[in-house]
Scaffold this motif. Structure first.
Motif, PDB file in Angstrom:
ATOM      1  N   ILE A 136      17.655  26.040  15.621  1.00  0.00           N
ATOM      2  CA  ILE A 136      17.358  26.677  14.337  1.00  0.00           C
ATOM      3  C   ILE A 136      16.147  25.982  13.732  1.00  0.00           C
ATOM      4  O   ILE A 136      16.085  24.749  13.691  1.00  0.00           O
ATOM      5  N   VAL A 137      15.194  26.774  13.255  1.00  0.00           N
ATOM      6  CA  VAL A 137      14.054  26.223  12.523  1.00  0.00           C
ATOM      7  C   VAL A 137      14.242  26.574  11.044  1.00  0.00           C
ATOM      8  O   VAL A 137      14.187  27.752  10.682  1.00  0.00           O
ATOM      9  N   PRO A 138      14.458  25.575  10.175  1.00  0.00           N
ATOM     10  CA  PRO A 138      14.585  25.874   8.748  1.00  0.00           C
ATOM     11  C   PRO A 138      13.212  26.226   8.172  1.00  0.00           C
ATOM     12  O   PRO A 138      12.181  25.709   8.619  1.00  0.00           O
ATOM     13  N   ALA A 139      13.202  27.090   7.174  1.00  0.00           N
ATOM     14  CA  ALA A 139      11.961  27.445   6.496  1.00  0.00           C
ATOM     15  C   ALA A 139      12.246  27.642   5.018  1.00  0.00           C
ATOM     16  O   ALA A 139      13.331  28.121   4.646  1.00  0.00           O
ATOM     17  N   ALA A 140      11.304  27.265   4.183  1.00  0.00           N
ATOM     18  CA  ALA A 140      11.447  27.465   2.739  1.00  0.00           C
ATOM     19  C   ALA A 140      10.232  28.220   2.219  1.00  0.00           C
ATOM     20  O   ALA A 140       9.101  27.933   2.615  1.00  0.00           O
ATOM     21  N   TYR A 141      10.510  29.186   1.361  1.00  0.00           N
ATOM     22  CA  TYR A 141       9.456  30.023   0.786  1.00  0.00           C
ATOM     23  C   TYR A 141       9.397  29.807  -0.717  1.00  0.00           C
ATOM     24  O   TYR A 141      10.421  29.662  -1.379  1.00  0.00           O
ATOM     25  N   LYS A 142       8.185  29.782  -1.241  1.00  0.00           N
ATOM     26  CA  LYS A 142       7.980  29.702  -2.690  1.00  0.00           C
ATOM     27  C   LYS A 142       6.848  30.655  -3.038  1.00  0.00           C
ATOM     28  O   LYS A 142       5.779  30.624  -2.414  1.00  0.00           O
ATOM     29  N   GLY A 143       7.080  31.528  -4.001  1.00  0.00           N
ATOM     30  CA  GLY A 143       6.033  32.468  -4.364  1.00  0.00           C
ATOM     31  C   GLY A 143       6.596  33.722  -4.976  1.00  0.00           C
ATOM     32  O   GLY A 143       7.725  33.737  -5.485  1.00  0.00           O
ATOM     33  N   PRO A 144       5.820  34.808  -4.949  1.00  0.00           N
ATOM     34  CA  PRO A 144       6.277  36.059  -5.564  1.00  0.00           C
ATOM     35  C   PRO A 144       7.543  36.577  -4.900  1.00  0.00           C
ATOM     36  O   PRO A 144       7.712  36.465  -3.691  1.00  0.00           O
ATOM     37  N   THR A 145       8.417  37.149  -5.728  1.00  0.00           N
ATOM     38  CA  THR A 145       9.669  37.691  -5.212  1.00  0.00           C
ATOM     39  C   THR A 145       9.793  39.189  -5.445  1.00  0.00           C
ATOM     40  O   THR A 145      10.671  39.827  -4.873  1.00  0.00           O
ATOM     41  N   ASN A 146       8.908  39.734  -6.289  1.00  0.00           N
ATOM     42  CA  ASN A 146       8.989  41.154  -6.625  1.00  0.00           C
ATOM     43  C   ASN A 146       7.598  41.680  -6.991  1.00  0.00           C
ATOM     44  O   ASN A 146       6.611  40.935  -6.944  1.00  0.00           O
ATOM     45  N   LYS A 154       1.032  35.321  -8.182  1.00  0.00           N
ATOM     46  CA  LYS A 154       1.651  34.034  -7.892  1.00  0.00           C
ATOM     47  C   LYS A 154       1.386  33.691  -6.435  1.00  0.00           C
ATOM     48  O   LYS A 154       1.536  34.535  -5.555  1.00  0.00           O
ATOM     49  N   LYS A 155       1.001  32.473  -6.170  1.00  0.00           N
ATOM     50  CA  LYS A 155       0.590  32.123  -4.811  1.00  0.00           C
ATOM     51  C   LYS A 155       1.800  31.924  -3.896  1.00  0.00           C
ATOM     52  O   LYS A 155       2.743  31.203  -4.244  1.00  0.00           O
ATOM     53  N   PRO A 156       1.788  32.569  -2.733  1.00  0.00           N
ATOM     54  CA  PRO A 156       2.890  32.410  -1.787  1.00  0.00           C
ATOM     55  C   PRO A 156       2.672  31.215  -0.863  1.00  0.00           C
ATOM     56  O   PRO A 156       1.555  30.962  -0.399  1.00  0.00           O
TER      57      PRO A 156
END
Length: 197
Positions: A136-146, A154-156
């Motif tokens: 499994i490779v974990p990944a985290a996202y921060k940025g626009p959601t809608n 908003k910067k992704p």
């Protein structure tokens, strides 16, 4: 269809701001692994697919998205497969196991739903990984959601953690528990790290 749709999405999403991708080198060179990503809105699904191009992701998606002929066809063309989150059956593991055995990449959102809060992770990803003996490779996202966030530009950002492999020296139950703890720890660390980017 997958490449056409994903590269088209890359172009469209880039109109609102280009994504910053961190530690993509953590993705295994060989395919046949799971990407487990945080899930805050529908936009992160699209950006995750763009971030790993040219690799294709086979998404585990809620069965409700397959209820009409149009969305069912679209989901299949985009290599998504349905899962009944309320009553998971044998296919919940059978389909992704088959995909992983074929060397494909499976995308799962362990929170099970879109949320901005830290919620207990569901064990589906680690159970499938343990059953298929796949990392499994974990990944985290921060940025626009809608749409609103997109128009506010908003910067992704997305960051990949280090692969978590099943420990065959342990019992299956112990291995799954160990993977779960590592996944939770990496999610927490990655979310803190991406917030500072």
């Amino acid at each position: 269809m997958y490449y056409f749709a994903t590269y088209a999405l890359k172009f469209l999403l880039s109109l609102f701001g280009r994504i910053k991708i961190y530690d993509k080198s953590n993705l295994p060179k060989r395919e046949g692994y799971i990407i487990a990503c945080t899930h805050t809105g529908w936009v992160d699904i699209l950006w995750l697919g763009v971030a790993v191009l040219p690799t294709k992701i086979h998404y585990m998606a809620k069965k409700e998205l397959f209820q009409t002929a149009f969305t069912k066809t679209l989901m299949k063309q985009l290599h998504a497969f349905p899962v009944d989150r309320a009553n998971p059956g044998p296919s919940t593991i059978k389909i992704p196991r088959k995909l992983l055995a074929e060397g494909k990449v499976v995308g799962i959102f362990p929170s099970g739903t879109r949320t901005k809060e830290n919620v207990p992770l569901k064990k589906g990803a680690v159970t499938i990984a343990g059953s298929a003996n796949a990392p499994i490779v974990p990944a985290a996202y921060k940025g626009p959601t809608n749409f609103k966030d997109l128009f506010q530009r908003k910067k992704p950002r997305i960051i990949f953690g280090t692969p978590i492999a099943p420990n065959n020296a342990l019992s299956k139950k112990e291995s799954i528990e160990a993977m779960m703890k590592e996944l939770e720890a990496q999610f927490n660390a990655l979310q803190m790290k991406i917030a500072d980017k």
